[in-house]
Design a protein around this motif. Structure first.
Motif, PDB file in Angstrom:
ATOM      1  N   VAL A 123       0.862  -1.182   0.000  1.00 53.33           N
ATOM      2  CA  VAL A 123       0.000   0.000   0.000  1.00 53.33           C
ATOM      3  C   VAL A 123       0.897   1.230   0.000  1.00 53.33           C
ATOM      4  N   ARG A 124       0.729   2.059  -1.015  1.00 55.46           N
ATOM      5  CA  ARG A 124       1.510   3.289  -1.122  1.00 55.46           C
ATOM      6  C   ARG A 124       0.589   4.482  -0.876  1.00 55.46           C
ATOM      7  N   VAL A 125       1.046   5.386  -0.029  1.00 57.70           N
ATOM      8  CA  VAL A 125       0.258   6.561   0.335  1.00 57.70           C
ATOM      9  C   VAL A 125       0.915   7.789  -0.267  1.00 57.70           C
ATOM     10  N   GLY A 126       0.171   8.497  -1.122  1.00 57.30           N
ATOM     11  CA  GLY A 126       0.685   9.692  -1.774  1.00 57.30           C
ATOM     12  C   GLY A 126       0.761  10.877  -0.822  1.00 57.30           C
ATOM     13  N   PRO A 127       1.449  11.937  -1.240  1.00 53.05           N
ATOM     14  CA  PRO A 127       1.644  13.105  -0.365  1.00 53.05           C
ATOM     15  C   PRO A 127       0.346  13.811   0.024  1.00 53.05           C
ATOM     16  N   GLN A 128      -0.620  13.876  -0.879  1.00 52.80           N
ATOM     17  CA  GLN A 128      -1.884  14.545  -0.546  1.00 52.80           C
ATOM     18  C   GLN A 128      -2.616  13.766   0.539  1.00 52.80           C
ATOM     19  N   VAL A 129      -2.634  12.450   0.416  1.00 56.13           N
ATOM     20  CA  VAL A 129      -3.309  11.611   1.410  1.00 56.13           C
ATOM     21  C   VAL A 129      -2.613  11.733   2.759  1.00 56.13           C
ATOM     22  N   GLU A 130      -1.296  11.672   2.756  1.00 49.78           N
ATOM     23  CA  GLU A 130      -0.531  11.792   4.002  1.00 49.78           C
ATOM     24  C   GLU A 130      -0.805  13.132   4.686  1.00 49.78           C
ATOM     25  N   ALA A 131      -0.809  14.202   3.924  1.00 54.28           N
ATOM     26  CA  ALA A 131      -1.064  15.533   4.493  1.00 54.28           C
ATOM     27  C   ALA A 131      -2.486  15.624   5.042  1.00 54.28           C
ATOM     28  N   PHE A 132      -3.449  15.064   4.320  1.00 54.85           N
ATOM     29  CA  PHE A 132      -4.835  15.096   4.781  1.00 54.85           C
ATOM     30  C   PHE A 132      -4.983  14.317   6.084  1.00 54.85           C
ATOM     31  N   VAL A 133      -4.429  13.122   6.142  1.00 58.19           N
ATOM     32  CA  VAL A 133      -4.530  12.290   7.340  1.00 58.19           C
ATOM     33  C   VAL A 133      -3.876  12.995   8.526  1.00 58.19           C
ATOM     34  N   LYS A 134      -2.718  13.606   8.313  1.00 53.76           N
ATOM     35  CA  LYS A 134      -2.030  14.327   9.398  1.00 53.76           C
ATOM     36  C   LYS A 134      -2.840  15.512   9.909  1.00 53.76           C
ATOM     37  N   SER A 135      -3.707  16.085   9.057  1.00 52.59           N
ATOM     38  CA  SER A 135      -4.485  17.263   9.456  1.00 52.59           C
ATOM     39  C   SER A 135      -5.672  16.907  10.346  1.00 52.59           C
ATOM     40  N   LEU A 136      -5.987  15.625  10.467  1.00 56.06           N
ATOM     41  CA  LEU A 136      -7.152  15.199  11.241  1.00 56.06           C
ATOM     42  C   LEU A 136      -6.837  15.122  12.736  1.00 56.06           C
ATOM     43  N   ALA A 137      -7.890  15.132  13.520  1.00 53.71           N
ATOM     44  CA  ALA A 137      -7.758  14.928  14.963  1.00 53.71           C
ATOM     45  C   ALA A 137      -7.245  13.505  15.214  1.00 53.71           C
ATOM     46  N   PRO A 138      -6.685  13.239  16.394  1.00 53.80           N
ATOM     47  CA  PRO A 138      -6.065  11.929  16.655  1.00 53.80           C
ATOM     48  C   PRO A 138      -6.951  10.708  16.387  1.00 53.80           C
ATOM     49  N   ALA A 139      -8.186  10.715  16.837  1.00 59.08           N
ATOM     50  CA  ALA A 139      -9.032   9.517  16.675  1.00 59.08           C
ATOM     51  C   ALA A 139      -9.316   9.210  15.202  1.00 59.08           C
ATOM     52  N   PRO A 140      -9.811  10.178  14.411  1.00 58.33           N
ATOM     53  CA  PRO A 140     -10.039   9.851  12.998  1.00 58.33           C
ATOM     54  C   PRO A 140      -8.735   9.590  12.237  1.00 58.33           C
ATOM     55  N   ARG A 141      -7.657  10.230  12.645  1.00 60.59           N
ATOM     56  CA  ARG A 141      -6.355   9.997  11.995  1.00 60.59           C
ATOM     57  C   ARG A 141      -5.937   8.538  12.164  1.00 60.59           C
ATOM     58  N   GLN A 142      -6.044   8.020  13.386  1.00 56.88           N
ATOM     59  CA  GLN A 142      -5.671   6.633  13.649  1.00 56.88           C
ATOM     60  C   GLN A 142      -6.588   5.663  12.915  1.00 56.88           C
ATOM     61  N   ALA A 143      -7.881   5.962  12.910  1.00 58.43           N
ATOM     62  CA  ALA A 143      -8.840   5.084  12.232  1.00 58.43           C
ATOM     63  C   ALA A 143      -8.575   5.048  10.730  1.00 58.43           C
ATOM     64  N   LEU A 144      -8.276   6.195  10.136  1.00 59.00           N
ATOM     65  CA  LEU A 144      -8.018   6.246   8.699  1.00 59.00           C
ATOM     66  C   LEU A 144      -6.710   5.528   8.355  1.00 59.00           C
ATOM     67  N   ARG A 145      -5.702   5.671   9.188  1.00 56.71           N
ATOM     68  CA  ARG A 145      -4.445   4.941   8.949  1.00 56.71           C
ATOM     69  C   ARG A 145      -4.657   3.431   9.012  1.00 56.71           C
ATOM     70  N   ARG A 146      -5.439   2.970   9.990  1.00 57.41           N
ATOM     71  CA  ARG A 146      -5.737   1.535  10.086  1.00 57.41           C
ATOM     72  C   ARG A 146      -6.519   1.065   8.858  1.00 57.41           C
ATOM     73  N   ALA A 147      -7.479   1.868   8.418  1.00 58.53           N
ATOM     74  CA  ALA A 147      -8.290   1.493   7.260  1.00 58.53           C
ATOM     75  C   ALA A 147      -7.439   1.417   5.993  1.00 58.53           C
ATOM     76  N   ILE A 148      -6.513   2.352   5.827  1.00 53.44           N
ATOM     77  CA  ILE A 148      -5.635   2.344   4.647  1.00 53.44           C
ATOM     78  C   ILE A 148      -4.742   1.106   4.671  1.00 53.44           C
ATOM     79  N   LYS A 149      -4.205   0.772   5.834  1.00 55.18           N
ATOM     80  CA  LYS A 149      -3.383  -0.444   5.946  1.00 55.18           C
ATOM     81  C   LYS A 149      -4.207  -1.686   5.649  1.00 55.18           C
ATOM     82  N   GLY A 150      -5.493  -1.662   6.005  1.00 53.71           N
ATOM     83  CA  GLY A 150      -6.384  -2.796   5.768  1.00 53.71           C
ATOM     84  C   GLY A 150      -6.642  -3.067   4.298  1.00 53.71           C
TER      85      GLY A 150
END
Length: 98
Positions: free
Chosen positions: A5-32
């Motif tokens: 799974v490769r994460v592009g710069p726009q996705v990484e920046a968007f995920v980093k901009s989120l609050a901790p709970a949704p950020r962690q959930a989105l990272r887990r979902a992307i890994k899934g």
């Protein structure tokens, strides 16, 4: 078949901009995505060939490719559902010169 799974710069920046709970959930979902986990759907129309991952009010747009016996999931765009498809369609059209 190995999946990467490769994460592009726009996705990484968007995920980093989120609050901790949704950020962690989105990272887990992307890994899934490597295990075909999550609310995944193939897109239609102008976005045919792309897929989306849905997590609550967020969408991650990605494309799957395979090379040399390995599968690659390239996550290239993420945003809230209310704007993700419109913005991504415009970006694709600009890149293709339409």
């Amino acid at each position: 078949m190995k999946t990467e799974v490769r994460v592009g710069p726009q996705v990484e920046a968007f995920v980093k901009s989120l609050a901790p709970a949704p950020r962690q959930a989105l990272r887990r979902a992307i890994k899934g995505l490597a295990r075909q986990k999550g609310d995944i759907k193939a897109l239609e129309g102008k976005l045919s060939g792309w897929r989306r991952l849905r997590l609550g009010g967020y969408r991650v747009l990605y494309k799957e490719t395979s090379h040399g016996g390995a599968r690659f999931i390239n996550c290239v765009f993420a945003n809230p559902r209310s704007v993700v498809y419109e913005i991504f369609s415009r970006l694709l059209a600009d890149q293709l010169g339409e």
